[in-house]
Design an enzyme around this catalytic site. Structure first.
Site, PDB file in Angstrom:
ATOM      1  N   ASP A 226       0.834  -1.203   0.000  1.00  0.00           N
ATOM      2  CA  ASP A 226       0.000   0.000   0.000  1.00  0.00           C
ATOM      3  C   ASP A 226       0.875   1.263   0.000  1.00  0.00           C
ATOM      4  O   ASP A 226       1.865   1.331   0.736  1.00  0.00           O
ATOM      5  CB  ASP A 226      -0.875  -0.027   1.265  1.00  0.00           C
ATOM      6  CG  ASP A 226      -1.918   1.068   1.279  1.00  0.00           C
ATOM      7  OD1 ASP A 226      -2.771   1.075   0.386  1.00  0.00           O
ATOM      8  OD2 ASP A 226      -1.884   1.922   2.188  1.00  0.00           O
ATOM      9  N   GLU A 274      13.977 -15.420   0.180  1.00  0.00           N
ATOM     10  CA  GLU A 274      14.355 -16.495   1.105  1.00  0.00           C
ATOM     11  C   GLU A 274      13.372 -17.659   1.019  1.00  0.00           C
ATOM     12  O   GLU A 274      13.638 -18.721   1.534  1.00  0.00           O
ATOM     13  CB  GLU A 274      14.332 -15.979   2.556  1.00  0.00           C
ATOM     14  CG  GLU A 274      15.435 -15.036   2.904  1.00  0.00           C
ATOM     15  CD  GLU A 274      15.187 -14.411   4.279  1.00  0.00           C
ATOM     16  OE1 GLU A 274      14.396 -14.972   5.067  1.00  0.00           O
ATOM     17  OE2 GLU A 274      15.787 -13.360   4.545  1.00  0.00           O
TER      18      GLU A 274
HETATM   19  C1  NOJ Z   1      -4.459   2.910  -0.998  1.00  0.00           C
HETATM   20  C2  NOJ Z   1      -5.610   2.029  -0.687  1.00  0.00           C
HETATM   21  O1  NOJ Z   1      -5.957   1.304  -1.842  1.00  0.00           O
HETATM   22  C3  NOJ Z   1      -6.715   2.946  -0.218  1.00  0.00           C
HETATM   23  O2  NOJ Z   1      -7.934   2.268  -0.117  1.00  0.00           O
HETATM   24  C4  NOJ Z   1      -6.299   3.554   1.084  1.00  0.00           C
HETATM   25  O3  NOJ Z   1      -7.282   4.487   1.491  1.00  0.00           O
HETATM   26  C5  NOJ Z   1      -4.970   4.304   0.939  1.00  0.00           C
HETATM   27  N1  NOJ Z   1      -4.001   3.535   0.217  1.00  0.00           N
HETATM   28  C6  NOJ Z   1      -4.390   4.607   2.297  1.00  0.00           C
HETATM   29  O4  NOJ Z   1      -3.956   3.444   2.919  1.00  0.00           O
END
Ligand code: NOJ
Length: 569
Positions: A226, A274
């Site tokens: 993310d 790994e």
């Molecule tokens: C990207 C994620 O897909 C989204 O849903 C989220 O709100 C933001 N990152 C923050 O984590």
């Protein structure tokens, strides 16, 4: 493309082993995988509380195996106050009771592997939840404490520190800084409940190395990273464009895509290497293609989401340009290209394509009249054509749950039902992303349409009865049937998946025609123009070789507008 059944137990071979290097040279399973995004809260509810969960997903795995995808990506299911749909993690090693238990997770991995489905989980390293033990300790310990050093705490500007430390703006609206009662401010690029972690602090890297191993040891096949472009910040640089950034990557900023992030992914790659069987990682980084390629250099992550289609207007020359630029950028580093039409952050493409315009993360445009009033039938027709395009392109394709049902965006959710922080933080100016997160319709004529036995956390529209999985199973021309057949063909036709693309159409043509060479070769034609068109360009003989079309061709074999077809030759 082959689906192997693999042991769920990883076999540690201690560091960058020769076998890991050999695997990399042969190409990873992810090079041409079709990966289906499960937005866990909205997929299937196993315990009747109105929220989807891990056991609900287990009960529907057969559906996914039958659909013909290769892997699942699960959105966060960790312990979380759910200020941002679980992207605010309070404990990276625990399953939130809303979604189940760790045992449920183990069951899920085992059951998915039994069906030949790989499991990719979301890792959220840029920020945690304000309920995370580290942040609570930081708040309690006060200014100047070592606990605060794991986050970005700063004194404010102005005479009494009443102004935020700089003008950085949150992606969700409002300042990216929140002040505590003791006068210090902390950084949150997203909601205030999502404090950013300080990745220059050694505890942070060590903690995440351990978290990765925790889940890799449980048998996950991959990680979705993310906000992969956000981990390193450059303080002291001039503030970004006035008003700050309004999307994930629309402006050059001192907090996105800083060079320092790549060191982190090199470290993560050596952890992934790994493990055997192979584990992969995909970056979520909203950056231009040339910068995106840097995340998938041979010693970094395996894939990066390619969000270019989300922004590309429905026009053949523009699509072609996007395709060429994407393939070129990734080929430069030897990585596969990925293709994405929808996910849980953007307007569902069955609606977006009707308006013909590009979308943006954060649900921008979902409150815009043109999109909301867009013609449903046209949007669906284009979405079906787009599916055949996506699955014919070289590389790996990401599908978002419900796109195989042709689900549209739900524009008219009542304000009190909306939960996306974007809606609240922009005072309703942006509708946010709830409209693409409405729970799936599985069966029956009334809500929750088999989603569970209770209600559903977001209301489902009355017209979704006819879009349910069961209803679509009955119709050979349904969108579900189209996806299922296309996914089978993609497995059976060796030319599809990884490999080469040769254009047959001219760059300015309203019809895209390209070939995936092989024996047989596969030709994909997509009409993005306004008139039915002949696909035969002299070298291509189509008679009798049509294998699938997103909607019927004309009686004399022309490709109607907004229709795609595959031919073998
Ligand atoms: C990207 C994620 O897909 C989204 O849903 C989220 O709100 C933001 N990152 C923050 O984590």
């Amino acid at each position: 493309m082959s689906l192997r059944r693999e042991a769920t137990e990883p076999d540690h071979d201690g560091g960058r082993s020769p076998s890991a290097r050999a695997r990399q040279a042969q190409g990873s399973w992810a090079r041409d995988a079709v990966i289906y995004e499960v937005y866990v809260r909205s997929f299937a509810d196993g315990d009747g509380d109105g929220d989807g969960d891990l056991l609900g997903l287990v009960s529907r795995l057969e559906y996914l195996a039958d659909l013909g995808v290769d892997a699942l990506w699960l959105t966060p299911f960790y312990r979380s106050p759910m200020a941002d749909g679980g992207y605010d993690v309070a404990d990276y090693r625990a399953v939130d009771p809303l979604f189940g238990t760790l045992e449920d997770f183990d069951k899920l991995v085992a059951a998915a592997h039994e069906r030949g489905l790989r499991v990719v989980i979301d890792v959220v390293p840029n920020h945690c939840s304000s309920e995370h033990a580290w942040f609570r300790a930081a708040v309690a310990a006060g200014p100047g404490s070592p606990e605060r050093a794991r986050f970005h705490f700063r004194p404010g500007r102005g005479e009494t520190g009443e102004l935020p430390p700089n003008d950085w703006w949150s992606v969700f609206g409002g300042p990216a800084w929140t002040r505590l009662a003791d006068g210090e401010w902390y950084l949150h690029l997203f909601a205030p409940e999502q404090p950013d972690l300080n990745w220059t602090h050694p505890d942070v890297a060590a903690e995440f190395a351990d978290v990765l191993r925790f889940w890799l040891d449980r048998g996950v096949d991959g990680l979705r990273v993310d906000v992969a472009h956000g981990l390193i910040k450059t303080f002291g640089a001039p503030d970004p464009v006035e008003g700050g950034v309004t999307d994930f990557g629309g402006a050059e900023t001192p907090f996105f895509d800083q060079d320092g992030v790549h060191r982190i992914y090199r470290d993560w790659r050596s952890i992934l290497d790994e493990y055997a069987p192979e584990r992969v990682a995909v970056a979520e980084a909203w950056v231009p293609l040339d910068r995106l390629a840097r995340y998938v250099r041979p010693d970094e992550l395996h894939q990066a989401f390619n969000f270019e289609f989300l922004r590309t207007p429905w026009s053949a020359p523009e699509y072609r340009q996007t395709i060429d630029a994407s393939l070129r950028a990734m080929a430069g580093v030897g990585a596969p290209t990925t293709w994405v039409m929808s996910n849980h952050d953007v307007i569902r493409h069955a609606s977006r394509l009707a308006a013909g315009v590009g979308g943006e993360p954060g649900g921008v445009g979902s409150s815009d009249d043109a999109t909301a009033r867009a013609d449903r039938a046209l949007g669906l027709r284009r979405a079906r054509a787009a599916a055949l395009l996506l699955l014919a392109l070289p590389g790996s394709a990401y599908l978002y749950q419900g796109e195989e049902l042709g689900l549209p965006e739900v524009f008219d959710l009542p304000p009190e039902a909306r939960q996306d922080p974007i809606f609240a933080r922009t005072g309703g100016a942006l509708a946010g992303r709830d409209g693409c997160r409405v729970p799936l319709p599985w069966s029956g004529s009334d809500p929750p349409y088999g989603f569970g036995t209770g209600s559903s956390w977001l209301p489902q529209p009355p017209e979704w009865a006819e879009l349910s999985v069961d209803a679509q199973r009955e119709r050979p021309d349904s969108t579900w049937a189209l996806y299922r057949r296309a996914l089978r063909l993609r497995r059976d036709l060796g030319a599809l998946g990884d490999g080469e693309l040769r254009w047959h159409s001219e760059p300015d043509s309203a019809v895209l025609v390209f070939e995936r060479p092989g024996a047989p070769g596969v030709v994909c034609a997509v009409n993005l123009g306004s008139e039915a068109a002949a696909i035969i360009d002299g070298s291509l003989v189509m008679d009798g070789s049509l294998v699938i079309a997103s909607d019927p061709l004309t009686p004399d074999g022309l490709l109607p507008p907004d229709v795609a077809a595959w031919f073998t030759r």
